[in-house]
Design a protein around this motif. Structure first.
Motif, mmCIF file in Angstrom:
data_model
loop_
_atom_site.group_PDB
_atom_site.id
_atom_site.type_symbol
_atom_site.label_atom_id
_atom_site.label_comp_id
_atom_site.label_asym_id
_atom_site.label_seq_id
_atom_site.Cartn_x
_atom_site.Cartn_y
_atom_site.Cartn_z
ATOM 1 N N GLU A 57 2.293 -0.902 7.833
ATOM 2 C CA GLU A 57 3.369 -0.902 6.847
ATOM 3 C C GLU A 57 4.404 -1.988 7.105
ATOM 4 N N SER A 58 4.341 -2.631 8.237
ATOM 5 C CA SER A 58 5.351 -3.614 8.627
ATOM 6 C C SER A 58 5.027 -5.001 8.077
ATOM 7 N N THR A 59 6.078 -5.733 7.679
ATOM 8 C CA THR A 59 5.879 -7.119 7.255
ATOM 9 C C THR A 59 5.860 -8.059 8.462
ATOM 10 N N GLN A 60 6.158 -7.513 9.647
ATOM 11 C CA GLN A 60 6.087 -8.293 10.892
ATOM 12 C C GLN A 60 4.648 -8.267 11.404
ATOM 13 N N TRP A 61 4.255 -9.313 12.111
ATOM 14 C CA TRP A 61 2.929 -9.329 12.720
ATOM 15 C C TRP A 61 2.808 -8.127 13.637
ATOM 16 N N THR A 62 1.794 -7.340 13.431
ATOM 17 C CA THR A 62 1.556 -6.138 14.222
ATOM 18 C C THR A 62 0.137 -6.182 14.771
ATOM 19 N N ILE A 63 0.025 -5.945 16.069
ATOM 20 C CA ILE A 63 -1.288 -5.913 16.716
ATOM 21 C C ILE A 63 -1.630 -4.462 17.014
ATOM 22 N N VAL A 64 -2.800 -4.035 16.602
ATOM 23 C CA VAL A 64 -3.299 -2.707 16.926
ATOM 24 C C VAL A 64 -4.364 -2.902 18.002
ATOM 25 N N GLY A 65 -4.131 -2.321 19.167
ATOM 26 C CA GLY A 65 -5.072 -2.466 20.273
ATOM 27 C C GLY A 65 -4.404 -3.136 21.453
ATOM 28 N N PRO A 66 -5.102 -3.402 22.524
ATOM 29 C CA PRO A 66 -6.568 -3.375 22.594
ATOM 30 C C PRO A 66 -7.121 -1.955 22.466
ATOM 31 N N LEU A 67 -8.234 -1.882 21.785
ATOM 32 C CA LEU A 67 -8.907 -0.612 21.561
ATOM 33 C C LEU A 67 -10.181 -0.601 22.404
ATOM 34 N N ASN A 68 -10.254 0.306 23.352
ATOM 35 C CA ASN A 68 -11.419 0.352 24.223
ATOM 36 C C ASN A 68 -12.249 1.604 23.977
ATOM 37 N N ARG A 69 -12.108 2.174 22.787
ATOM 38 C CA ARG A 69 -12.954 3.282 22.346
ATOM 39 C C ARG A 69 -13.137 3.160 20.836
#
Length: 181
Positions: A57-69
């Motif tokens: 929902e953010s207009t800012q750069w958003t990183i999801v992760g690192p995802l290790n599953r």
């Protein structure tokens, strides 16, 4: 001579009766065809399904992760949800009607430089995206699927230390009903 006259009269009466029967049957067939066309138009007209959502929902750069599953992505910024088939709390689209659907998803690679994600139908791998080329690269894939009412479609990131980035419009998941079956 009388027998010829009698036979001729029977033949004429039979032909007139047969013509009336054929005309009656034709009228019944045409009425049934009209009814089926109206029902089909009503069914197609009222069955509209489409959704489109971005990952965050953010207009800012958003990183999801690192995802290790293995993780089902929850696309939170819903742009369209006609038919309410998409649930932003779970990230899962549930088919409200049986039909042919088209889905498309795009992912932007996050900080890890790797992105592996796949579209699943009822826990079955259907299509995937993969990218390993540094940050802010992207990958896209799409597929047409025949779904039964209640089938579930979602995007899942694979377990391999991947990250995905978004800015309310870059990593997206969309789908729509092409036509009901």
């Amino acid at each position: 001579m009388r027998s010829f006259l009698f036979l001729g009269t029977l033949l004429v009466c039979g032909l007139v009766g047969a013509q009336e029967t054929i005309e009656s049957q034709l009228q019944q067939v045409l009425a049934r065809l009209d009814k089926l066309e109206r029902e089909n138009e009503e069914r197609v007209g009222r069955t509209q399904v489409a959704f489109s959502a971005a990952l965050v929902e953010s207009t800012q750069w958003t990183i999801v992760g690192p995802l290790n599953r293995y993780t089902t992505l929850e696309y939170k910024t819903v742009k369209t949800n006609i038919g309410n088939g998409y649930n932003p709390e779970t990230g899962i689209f549930t088919a409200p009607v049986k039909g042919l659907y088209y889905f498309r998803f795009t992912g932007v690679v996050g900080r890890s430089g790797r992105l592996n994600a796949g579209l699943k139908k009822n826990d079955e791998d259907i299509v995937a995206i993969y990218h390993k080329a540094g940050t802010q690269a992207s990958a896209t894939n799409g597929v047409a699927l025949e779904l039964e009412q209640g089938d579930r479609v979602y995007i899942q990131v694979w377990e391999d230390d991947t990250t995905i980035a978004d800015q309310t419009r870059l990593s997206t998941f969309s789908g729509f009903l092409v036509f009901p079956l």
